[in-house]
Write a protein that holds these residues in place. Structure first.
Motif, PDB file in Angstrom:
ATOM      1  N   GLU A 119      14.873 -46.495  30.924  1.00 54.92           N
ATOM      2  CA  GLU A 119      13.518 -46.523  30.369  1.00 54.92           C
ATOM      3  C   GLU A 119      12.566 -45.647  31.174  1.00 54.92           C
ATOM      4  OE1 GLU A 119      12.963 -47.880  27.503  1.00 54.92           O
ATOM      5  OE2 GLU A 119      14.974 -48.771  27.399  1.00 54.92           O
ATOM      6  N   GLN A 120      13.075 -44.495  31.570  1.00 57.31           N
ATOM      7  CA  GLN A 120      12.231 -43.603  32.358  1.00 57.31           C
ATOM      8  C   GLN A 120      12.050 -42.313  31.587  1.00 57.31           C
ATOM      9  OE1 GLN A 120      13.576 -42.773  36.443  1.00 57.31           O
ATOM     10  NE2 GLN A 120      12.767 -40.740  36.111  1.00 57.31           N
ATOM     11  N   GLU A 121      10.877 -41.705  31.762  1.00 64.67           N
ATOM     12  CA  GLU A 121      10.661 -40.413  31.114  1.00 64.67           C
ATOM     13  C   GLU A 121      10.913 -39.301  32.112  1.00 64.67           C
ATOM     14  OE1 GLU A 121       6.823 -40.466  29.117  1.00 64.67           O
ATOM     15  OE2 GLU A 121       7.995 -40.826  27.305  1.00 64.67           O
ATOM     16  N   VAL A 122      11.541 -38.237  31.673  1.00 66.66           N
ATOM     17  CA  VAL A 122      11.808 -37.096  32.545  1.00 66.66           C
ATOM     18  C   VAL A 122      11.393 -35.827  31.787  1.00 66.66           C
ATOM     19  CG1 VAL A 122      13.721 -38.135  33.800  1.00 66.66           C
ATOM     20  CG2 VAL A 122      14.153 -36.911  31.664  1.00 66.66           C
ATOM     21  N   GLN A 123      11.368 -34.710  32.537  1.00 67.81           N
ATOM     22  CA  GLN A 123      11.082 -33.428  31.885  1.00 67.81           C
ATOM     23  C   GLN A 123      12.365 -32.644  31.759  1.00 67.81           C
ATOM     24  OE1 GLN A 123       7.290 -31.165  32.618  1.00 67.81           O
ATOM     25  NE2 GLN A 123       7.516 -32.291  34.534  1.00 67.81           N
TER      26      GLN A 123
ATOM     27  N   SER B  87      24.319 -26.948  27.130  1.00 70.40           N
ATOM     28  CA  SER B  87      23.597 -27.990  27.868  1.00 70.40           C
ATOM     29  C   SER B  87      23.653 -27.792  29.380  1.00 70.40           C
ATOM     30  CB  SER B  87      24.155 -29.368  27.497  1.00 70.40           C
ATOM     31  OG  SER B  87      25.556 -29.367  27.702  1.00 70.40           O
ATOM     32  N   SER B  88      24.578 -26.953  29.859  1.00 71.89           N
ATOM     33  CA  SER B  88      24.598 -26.745  31.310  1.00 71.89           C
ATOM     34  C   SER B  88      23.426 -25.885  31.780  1.00 71.89           C
ATOM     35  CB  SER B  88      25.919 -26.080  31.725  1.00 71.89           C
ATOM     36  OG  SER B  88      25.960 -24.781  31.186  1.00 71.89           O
ATOM     37  N   HIS B  89      22.736 -25.255  30.831  1.00 74.80           N
ATOM     38  CA  HIS B  89      21.546 -24.469  31.195  1.00 74.80           C
ATOM     39  C   HIS B  89      20.300 -25.322  31.287  1.00 74.80           C
ATOM     40  CE1 HIS B  89      23.736 -20.754  29.493  1.00 74.80           C
ATOM     41  NE2 HIS B  89      23.765 -20.719  30.812  1.00 74.80           N
ATOM     42  N   LEU B  90      20.425 -26.586  30.963  1.00 78.46           N
ATOM     43  CA  LEU B  90      19.237 -27.452  30.985  1.00 78.46           C
ATOM     44  C   LEU B  90      18.926 -27.906  32.404  1.00 78.46           C
ATOM     45  CD1 LEU B  90      20.114 -29.567  27.849  1.00 78.46           C
ATOM     46  CD2 LEU B  90      18.094 -28.104  28.074  1.00 78.46           C
ATOM     47  N   HIS B  91      17.624 -28.053  32.676  1.00 80.78           N
ATOM     48  CA  HIS B  91      17.190 -28.583  33.972  1.00 80.78           C
ATOM     49  C   HIS B  91      16.459 -29.886  33.732  1.00 80.78           C
ATOM     50  CE1 HIS B  91      17.814 -24.650  36.060  1.00 80.78           C
ATOM     51  NE2 HIS B  91      17.577 -24.177  34.842  1.00 80.78           N
ATOM     52  N   LEU B  92      16.557 -30.778  34.719  1.00 80.10           N
ATOM     53  CA  LEU B  92      15.848 -32.051  34.607  1.00 80.10           C
ATOM     54  C   LEU B  92      14.869 -32.191  35.756  1.00 80.10           C
ATOM     55  CD1 LEU B  92      18.227 -34.983  33.620  1.00 80.10           C
ATOM     56  CD2 LEU B  92      16.320 -33.999  32.343  1.00 80.10           C
ATOM     57  N   PHE B  93      13.629 -32.500  35.425  1.00 74.70           N
ATOM     58  CA  PHE B  93      12.618 -32.687  36.462  1.00 74.70           C
ATOM     59  C   PHE B  93      12.006 -34.064  36.310  1.00 74.70           C
ATOM     60  CE2 PHE B  93      12.648 -28.187  35.264  1.00 74.70           C
ATOM     61  CZ  PHE B  93      12.963 -27.611  36.481  1.00 74.70           C
ATOM     62  N   ALA B  94      11.669 -34.669  37.454  1.00 77.26           N
ATOM     63  CA  ALA B  94      10.995 -35.967  37.408  1.00 77.26           C
ATOM     64  C   ALA B  94       9.617 -35.760  36.794  1.00 77.26           C
ATOM     65  CB  ALA B  94      10.873 -36.538  38.811  1.00 77.26           C
ATOM     66  N   LEU B  95       9.144 -36.768  36.074  1.00 71.85           N
ATOM     67  CA  LEU B  95       7.866 -36.601  35.389  1.00 71.85           C
ATOM     68  C   LEU B  95       6.692 -36.731  36.357  1.00 71.85           C
ATOM     69  CD1 LEU B  95       6.955 -36.088  32.479  1.00 71.85           C
ATOM     70  CD2 LEU B  95       6.477 -38.514  32.289  1.00 71.85           C
ATOM     71  N   ASP B  96       6.835 -37.599  37.383  1.00 72.25           N
ATOM     72  CA  ASP B  96       5.691 -37.857  38.268  1.00 72.25           C
ATOM     73  C   ASP B  96       5.447 -36.721  39.270  1.00 72.25           C
ATOM     74  OD1 ASP B  96       8.087 -38.468  39.390  1.00 72.25           O
ATOM     75  OD2 ASP B  96       7.465 -40.355  40.314  1.00 72.25           O
ATOM     76  N   ASN B  97       6.478 -36.357  40.064  1.00 70.11           N
ATOM     77  CA  ASN B  97       6.237 -35.317  41.062  1.00 70.11           C
ATOM     78  C   ASN B  97       6.866 -33.975  40.703  1.00 70.11           C
ATOM     79  OD1 ASN B  97       8.911 -35.821  41.449  1.00 70.11           O
ATOM     80  ND2 ASN B  97       8.684 -36.809  43.451  1.00 70.11           N
ATOM     81  N   GLY B  98       7.523 -33.904  39.568  1.00 72.81           N
ATOM     82  CA  GLY B  98       8.060 -32.629  39.101  1.00 72.81           C
ATOM     83  C   GLY B  98       9.321 -32.172  39.800  1.00 72.81           C
ATOM     84  N   LYS B  99       9.846 -32.963  40.750  1.00 68.42           N
ATOM     85  CA  LYS B  99      11.027 -32.542  41.519  1.00 68.42           C
ATOM     86  C   LYS B  99      12.246 -32.377  40.621  1.00 68.42           C
ATOM     87  CE  LYS B  99      10.305 -33.146  46.238  1.00 68.42           C
ATOM     88  NZ  LYS B  99       9.237 -34.130  46.498  1.00 68.42           N
ATOM     89  N   ASN B 100      13.068 -31.388  40.929  1.00 71.68           N
ATOM     90  CA  ASN B 100      14.310 -31.191  40.205  1.00 71.68           C
ATOM     91  C   ASN B 100      15.248 -32.357  40.516  1.00 71.68           C
ATOM     92  OD1 ASN B 100      16.653 -30.256  39.007  1.00 71.68           O
ATOM     93  ND2 ASN B 100      16.220 -28.123  39.563  1.00 71.68           N
ATOM     94  N   ILE B 101      15.677 -33.048  39.494  1.00 70.10           N
ATOM     95  CA  ILE B 101      16.508 -34.230  39.711  1.00 70.10           C
ATOM     96  C   ILE B 101      17.918 -33.827  40.103  1.00 70.10           C
ATOM     97  CG2 ILE B 101      17.516 -36.249  38.542  1.00 70.10           C
ATOM     98  CD1 ILE B 101      14.857 -36.295  36.903  1.00 70.10           C
ATOM     99  N   GLY B 102      18.310 -32.626  39.715  1.00 68.90           N
ATOM    100  CA  GLY B 102      19.609 -32.113  40.139  1.00 68.90           C
ATOM    101  C   GLY B 102      20.766 -32.667  39.336  1.00 68.90           C
ATOM    102  N   ALA B 103      20.443 -33.387  38.273  1.00 67.79           N
ATOM    103  CA  ALA B 103      21.526 -33.929  37.440  1.00 67.79           C
ATOM    104  C   ALA B 103      21.982 -32.852  36.481  1.00 67.79           C
ATOM    105  CB  ALA B 103      21.011 -35.125  36.663  1.00 67.79           C
TER     106      ALA B 103
END
Lengths: 372, 320
Positions: free
Chosen positions: A273-277, A344-360
């Motif tokens: 239940e978390q939002e990501v970028q 899909s391997s070209h996709l990046h995931l960033f946390a919504l709050d601090n924008g950090k790359n989640i690295g997943a």
């Protein structure tokens, strides 16, 4: 040998005592390296350069130059040259006098002055302009005089503060190459400030991205491009910038993208239940399925710009404004539905709050062919 | 694919283009000159003012300088260059010329150097510098009469603050305005003081226009303060300095109020500047002819010196 090396340790600058102009920046710039400080205006990159030059005092931290602590060293003792944004040519002196100004101050012998001036002038093709005043020169020629001044100083470090921003686009591209070549020929350390990410990408050995005084990421241009540390770097580097949209992680750890018919799976679990970028580069989007395409997203096309060798699309992707850069000439109608295909391997995931790359890393689960 | 359209043959010369393609303008002469007529309308008020208060008196002076006049200043007899010959003979006028030259030499360099010094000080970025800038510029707002009266009190031999200060330092009192050598110096001091405000303000403006990066670049090269002053500040300021020197120079020739209030041309004509002797000749002795001749001579001299200044001084000026 640490000649030409610059080390910043926790360098901090505040003009008013409450806000940071530069916040805790640490980096070692090696001898002979082309190091670019890049960021939007007001990010503290010029302040950092001026601190290295000794024109601005540090509020906290240390600057080591040539292996020595140099916080209190006057600018002239730091063994560096500097090229200013407006070139800072002396309008009352001829090109030749401008080039030799620093050498005269340093009491270099007449013969040596002559020799270095000749060398620099030949290197930059300025011989016919020597007797002219700066006002009789074009922007590009003035730029060369400023470069010649740095060349004759023969300092192991050269600082440049947005030297190309007053030139037109064509000349800028040409000077980019010239400056890079010059730096390599002379083997000097270059610390170069720019707000233009293209300059940073094309010229830098390594670059530092700054935002509001904070260091965002330091590294080689392609590393920053391929592995941005956060959403700011992702959208700052690259033109058009990386497309971002908000997606939701559900209980089972799959990612739901607004408008997408199929969810994505992550290789590492995130709190539910978390939002990501979700981010993807415009050149990784395609209008037709490619061999490696494994995911698709229906969008609404807004505009189509054909640039000759590529076509630029703007679109509404589930509420976010996206751009796609597609090779070739596509005569498409705007204002209609379309489907984008991507890997899909070209996709990046960033946390919504601090924008950090989640690295997943993400993958699309294999499903029955979906008809759209 | 559609081919790009082929361009038709172009004209090769301007003449050909004019011959083949120029069409007659549909605007009448009246319409074409509308800009000039508008410009003239805007110029009219100043032309009128200059005409009535500057050009007419100038030409009338020239006219009067060739006549004897009655006490009302009306021309009576045409005398040709007699008035000029009279000046040439007059020891008093020659003395005036000498006094004026000394006065100019005393005031112009000192005024400019003092103003430049103050401007350099006030250009430093220090806390509360705005206060000093206001003070240094304040003489600009003082009328000649008020300044002269202030200095009159300060120069007073017994109650003046200057002699009081000298006394406090165990130094002999100076008769500032009564001594024939000191009087001209005193007038010069007053004039320098009065000039400072304006020159300071203009020079400060000039200094603030100099690009800060030039100094930063020089600092990186290792240039010291005085090297920067000599090689950057003064050349960059040269248009402003030239302007100030020219203005101060012309002003020095026209200094009247302070002479009138402080010394009245005395003692023994020691401060009788040309402009003051013109005033005396015309409005005390009612000799309008010789006075006009003097005015013309002064005008010609100032004009000539200013032109020379432009011819020789301007070579050292670096306009951007």
């Amino acid at each position: 040998m640490s000649d030409g090396q610059v080390t910043l340790k926790h360098v901090t600058k505040s003009f008013d005592g409450s806000q940071f102009a530069v916040q805790d920046a640490s980096v070692t710039i090696e001898q002979g390296e082309f190091f670019v400080l890049v960021g939007p205006s007001g990010c503290g990159k010029s302040t950092m350069l001026r601190m290295i030059a000794g024109l601005e005092e540090l509020t906290a931290g240390e600057i080591h130059m040539h292996g020595r602590l140099s916080n209190d060293l006057s600018p002239s003792k730091r063994e560096l040259s500097m090229v200013f944004q407006n070139y800072a040519l002396y309008p009352h002196l001829t090109v030749e006098e401008n080039i030799l100004f620093g050498l005269k101050v340093r009491k270099v012998s007449k013969q040596e002055q002559r020799r270095r001036c000749d060398e620099a002038v030949d290197m930059l093709g300025m011989r016919e302009y020597l007797k002219r005043k700066p006002r009789e020169l074009s922007g590009g020629q003035r730029q060369r005089v400023a470069l010649a001044r740095a060349v004759v100083s023969q300092m192991p470090i050269c600082l440049m503060d947005e030297p190309l921003s007053n030139l037109d686009a064509k000349l800028r591209a040409q000077m980019r190459t010239e400056i890079r070549q010059l730096q390599q020929e002379l083997g000097i350390t270059m610390i170069y400030v720019t707000h233009d990410q293209v300059e940073a990408m094309t010229m830098a050995d390594r670059m530092m991205v700054l935002r509001q005084g904070e260091v965002q990421q330091v590294g080689r241009p392609l590393d920053l491009y391929n592995h941005p540390a956060n959403d700011f770097v992702a959208s700052f580097i690259g033109a058009p910038p990386m497309n971002l949209t908000t997606a939701t992680v559900d209980n089972s750890g799959t990612l739901h993208v607004p408008g997408a018919p199929r969810p994505l799976v992550m290789d590492q679990p995130l709190p539910a239940e978390q939002e990501v970028q979700l981010g993807i580069r415009p050149e990784h989007l395609h209008l037709e399925p490619q061999e490696d395409s494994d995911w698709e997203l229906p969008v609404h096309l807004q505009t189509v710009e054909v640039l000759g060798n590529e076509t630029l699309l703007t679109m509404d992707a589930g509420g976010a404004d996206w751009k796609a850069k597609i090779p070739g000439q596509w005569s498409l109608e705007a204002k209609r539905q379309a489907v984008l295909y991507l890997n899909s391997s070209h996709l990046h995931l960033f946390a919504l709050d601090n924008g950090k790359n989640i690295g997943a890393s993400l993958s699309a689960p294999v499903q029955e062919e979906v008809t759209l | 694919m559609k081919q790009a359209e082929e361009l038709p043959r172009r004209v090769e010369t301007v003449d050909e283009a004019v011959k083949r393609y120029r069409i007659p303008s549909s605007r009448s002469f009246w319409q074409k000159t509308v800009n000039y007529r508008t410009a003239l309308l805007y110029l009219l008020p100043s032309l009128l003012l200059f005409g009535v208060f500057m050009f007419y008196p100038m030409f009338y002076s020239l006219y009067l300088s060739f006549f004897f006049t009655d006490a009302q200043g009306d021309p009576t007899t045409f005398v040709g260059f007699e008035n000029y010959a009279y000046l040439w003979e007059s020891a008093s006028f020659r003395r005036s010329v000498l006094v004026t030259i000394i006065f100019v030499l005393l005031t112009v360099p000192a005024s400019v150097i003092l103003a430049l010094f103050l401007a350099l000080l006030a250009n430093e970025k220090l806390r509360g510098i705005g206060w000093y800038r206001t003070i240094f510029a304040s003489t600009l707002g003082m009328s000649v009469a008020a300044s002269a009266v202030i200095w009159l009190f300060m120069f007073h031999p017994t109650t003046g603050v200057l002699n009081a200060a000298l006394q406090a330092l165990q130094l002999p009192a100076v008769s500032w305005l009564q001594d024939s050598t000191m009087a001209l110096i005193s007038i010069s001091i007053t004039t320098i003081w009065m000039n400072t405000g304006f020159s300071f303000l203009i020079l400060l403006g000039g200094l603030q226009n100099i690009d800060e990066h030039l100094y930063e670049s020089a600092r990186i090269d290792g240039a010291g303060y005085f090297y920067q002053l000599r090689r950057i500040t003064v050349p960059m300021l040269s248009p402003t300095l030239f302007f100030i020197i020219t203005i101060t120079f012309i002003n020095a020739f026209q200094s009247f109020g302070q002479v009138d209030i402080l010394t009245g041309g005395g003692p023994a004509e020691a401060t009788n500047l040309i402009i003051y002797s013109i005033y005396r000749e015309a409005f005390i002795y009612y000799q309008f002819g010789p006075a006009s001749a003097m005015a013309i001579v002064l005008f010609a001299a100032v004009l000539l010196l200013t032109l020379l200044q432009f011819k020789f001084g301007e070579r050292k000026v670096h306009y951007q």
